[in-house]
Design a protein around this motif. Sequence first.
Motif, mmCIF file in Angstrom:
data_model
loop_
_atom_site.group_PDB
_atom_site.id
_atom_site.type_symbol
_atom_site.label_atom_id
_atom_site.label_comp_id
_atom_site.label_asym_id
_atom_site.label_seq_id
_atom_site.Cartn_x
_atom_site.Cartn_y
_atom_site.Cartn_z
ATOM 1 N N VAL A 153 0.861 -1.184 0.000
ATOM 2 C CA VAL A 153 0.000 0.000 0.000
ATOM 3 C C VAL A 153 0.895 1.231 0.000
ATOM 4 C CG1 VAL A 153 -1.451 1.427 1.517
ATOM 5 C CG2 VAL A 153 -2.132 -0.903 0.985
ATOM 6 N N LEU A 154 0.560 2.204 -0.849
ATOM 7 C CA LEU A 154 1.321 3.451 -0.950
ATOM 8 C C LEU A 154 0.552 4.576 -0.266
ATOM 9 C CD1 LEU A 154 2.228 3.242 -4.763
ATOM 10 C CD2 LEU A 154 3.531 2.358 -2.820
ATOM 11 N N VAL A 155 1.240 5.317 0.602
ATOM 12 C CA VAL A 155 0.585 6.418 1.317
ATOM 13 C C VAL A 155 1.418 7.681 1.154
ATOM 14 C CG1 VAL A 155 -0.364 7.225 3.501
ATOM 15 C CG2 VAL A 155 -0.260 4.763 3.021
ATOM 16 N N ASP A 156 0.881 8.663 0.430
ATOM 17 C CA ASP A 156 1.554 9.937 0.223
ATOM 18 C C ASP A 156 0.515 10.940 -0.270
ATOM 19 O OD1 ASP A 156 3.261 12.081 -1.144
ATOM 20 O OD2 ASP A 156 4.804 10.764 -0.340
ATOM 21 N N LEU A 216 -7.488 1.780 4.812
ATOM 22 C CA LEU A 216 -7.120 0.973 3.646
ATOM 23 C C LEU A 216 -6.313 -0.250 4.058
ATOM 24 C CD1 LEU A 216 -6.980 0.631 0.567
ATOM 25 C CD2 LEU A 216 -4.957 2.118 0.577
ATOM 26 N N VAL A 217 -5.388 -0.075 4.986
ATOM 27 C CA VAL A 217 -4.573 -1.202 5.440
ATOM 28 C C VAL A 217 -5.452 -2.255 6.109
ATOM 29 C CG1 VAL A 217 -2.776 -1.901 7.066
ATOM 30 C CG2 VAL A 217 -2.452 0.136 5.661
ATOM 31 N N ARG A 218 -6.394 -1.826 6.906
ATOM 32 C CA ARG A 218 -7.299 -2.781 7.550
ATOM 33 C C ARG A 218 -8.143 -3.525 6.527
ATOM 34 N NH1 ARG A 218 -9.227 1.266 12.458
ATOM 35 N NH2 ARG A 218 -7.462 0.851 13.851
ATOM 36 N N ALA A 219 -8.487 -2.858 5.423
ATOM 37 C CA ALA A 219 -9.338 -3.472 4.408
ATOM 38 C C ALA A 219 -8.570 -4.403 3.481
ATOM 39 C CB ALA A 219 -10.032 -2.383 3.584
ATOM 40 N N THR A 220 -7.302 -4.092 3.213
ATOM 41 C CA THR A 220 -6.547 -4.856 2.216
ATOM 42 C C THR A 220 -5.478 -5.777 2.808
ATOM 43 O OG1 THR A 220 -4.985 -3.015 1.946
ATOM 44 C CG2 THR A 220 -6.904 -3.060 0.469
ATOM 45 N N GLY A 249 -3.261 -0.759 -3.174
ATOM 46 C CA GLY A 249 -4.045 0.394 -2.795
ATOM 47 C C GLY A 249 -3.188 1.613 -2.536
ATOM 48 N N GLU A 250 -3.825 2.792 -2.578
ATOM 49 C CA GLU A 250 -3.137 4.052 -2.330
ATOM 50 C C GLU A 250 -3.999 4.931 -1.442
ATOM 51 O OE1 GLU A 250 -1.856 6.026 -5.887
ATOM 52 O OE2 GLU A 250 -1.547 4.125 -6.961
ATOM 53 N N ALA A 251 -3.341 5.769 -0.629
ATOM 54 C CA ALA A 251 -4.056 6.705 0.232
ATOM 55 C C ALA A 251 -3.267 8.006 0.283
ATOM 56 C CB ALA A 251 -4.223 6.129 1.636
ATOM 57 N N ALA A 252 -3.980 9.117 0.507
ATOM 58 C CA ALA A 252 -3.351 10.435 0.501
ATOM 59 C C ALA A 252 -3.247 11.053 1.886
ATOM 60 C CB ALA A 252 -4.122 11.380 -0.429
#
Length: 233
Positions: free
Chosen positions: A15-18, A52-56, A41-44
Amino acid sequence: MSGAPAAGDRVVRVVLVDDQDLVRTGFRMILGVEPDLQVVGEAADGAAAVALVRATAPDVVLMDVQMPGVDGLTATREVVATTCSAVVVLTTFDRDDYLFAALEAGASGFLLKNAGPEELVAAVRLVAAGEALLDPAVTRRVIERFAARPGRAARPDLLTALTEREREVLVLLARGWSNAEIAQCLVLSEATVKTHVSHLLAKLGLRDRVQAVVHAYETGLVAPGEGGPPPGG
């Protein structure tokens, strides 16, 4: 490198978070050409990242520090406390306060965003394999910070559970050596070194190599300035 992984090979889910779209796009392109890595997945921002981490349930989370709303350090603390995902904190700032805050939040590694593509790919694979990403330069800064803490007495009694070989491995770990370098020094296989590392972490109740480095200095097993570079270093 491209193409599909061979049947039975493990694919590392990331998962990418930025908060910057371009940064996430760049990371996705770098990781996307590797057959054993998959961006799921990605999150901003930090809050979206935790959800997202909990979901994926990814293997590895690449986490930015400075983001609007919930920052990356807070999100890292939540991810580590409530999921099995490993976090590598990414930042453009080579600052000790971020480094130590990331490690104390439970991150498995710390990587500057100006690291090359090969370093990024290697970092994801390393952390996914259960190791901590702490290069020798960062290790020295960890050592210096903890060595400078006032009133910290050596506690060699905390190491009594270790065998002599496990103590030797811990000493080299504390110098920032990799499993391969430790294996060469002690004339062991890398698999045997990994077994020793796993055993000493379990015996000492430590999460990863980062905590092992800190523990080695806090117990007085090694002192700042001891030792030299690894073989060939």
